[in-house]
Scaffold this motif. Structure first.
Motif, mmCIF file in Angstrom:
data_model
loop_
_atom_site.group_PDB
_atom_site.id
_atom_site.type_symbol
_atom_site.label_atom_id
_atom_site.label_comp_id
_atom_site.label_asym_id
_atom_site.label_seq_id
_atom_site.Cartn_x
_atom_site.Cartn_y
_atom_site.Cartn_z
ATOM 1 N N THR A 165 78.863 -1.590 -0.598
ATOM 2 C CA THR A 165 78.348 -1.139 0.695
ATOM 3 C C THR A 165 78.276 -2.307 1.662
ATOM 4 O OG1 THR A 165 77.037 0.591 -0.345
ATOM 5 C CG2 THR A 165 76.439 -0.052 1.891
ATOM 6 N N ASN B 172 77.501 -4.299 5.381
ATOM 7 C CA ASN B 172 76.591 -4.333 6.524
ATOM 8 C C ASN B 172 77.078 -5.408 7.474
ATOM 9 O OD1 ASN B 172 74.124 -2.470 6.104
ATOM 10 N ND2 ASN B 172 74.369 -3.457 4.135
ATOM 11 N N TYR B 173 76.924 -5.149 8.776
ATOM 12 C CA TYR B 173 77.415 -6.066 9.794
ATOM 13 C C TYR B 173 76.345 -6.293 10.864
ATOM 14 C CZ TYR B 173 81.836 -4.517 7.793
ATOM 15 O OH TYR B 173 82.853 -4.208 6.929
ATOM 16 N N LYS C 278 80.484 -5.707 14.729
ATOM 17 C CA LYS C 278 80.762 -4.333 14.312
ATOM 18 C C LYS C 278 82.006 -3.808 15.019
ATOM 19 C CE LYS C 278 76.144 -2.765 12.973
ATOM 20 N NZ LYS C 278 74.991 -1.886 13.305
#
Length: 120
Positions: free
Chosen positions: A56, A58-59, A64
């Motif tokens: 998973t 995340n940014y 993004k």
């Protein structure tokens, strides 16, 4: 010993792309979360992207839609695909990994850092 070795940095024009790689080697049992950080001149090191052991991602908001983090567990490697690069992405990029070693300890390890320079 545990080592993280980054590659793929360099100089690119604004709008261009780079792909960073970070390979983990040494006496390890497993790798938990992995991530990429960056430090621009005169600024603190900041998180760019992270990926869990389950994949998973995340940014942070500034990257993004432009950056993609991925991992290849069979190769003990994490990647950062950087597209639509901007001059403000210029920084030293560091790989980070949370690792369980053969000695039974879990801690964060860091790469040596790699320069990414985006010209306008």
């Amino acid at each position: 010993q545990v080592q993280l070795v980054e590659s793929g940095g360099g100089l690119v024009q604004a709008g261009g792309s780079l792909r960073l790689s970070c390979e983990v080697s040494g006496r390890i049992l497993s790798i938990n979360a992995m991530g990429w950080y960056r430090q621009a001149p005169g600024k603190q090191r900041e998180l760019v992207a992270a990926i869990t052991s389950g994949g998973t991602p995340n940014y942070v908001d500034p990257v993004k839609g432009r950056f993609t983090i991925s991992r290849a567990d069979a190769k003990n490697t994490v990647y950062l695909q950087m597209n639509s690069l901007k001059p403000e992405d210029t920084a030293v990029y560091y790989c980070n990994a949370n690792i369980l070693t053969v000695w039974g300890a879990t801690r964060d390890y860091w790469g040596q850092g790699i320069q990414v320079t985006v010209s306008s």
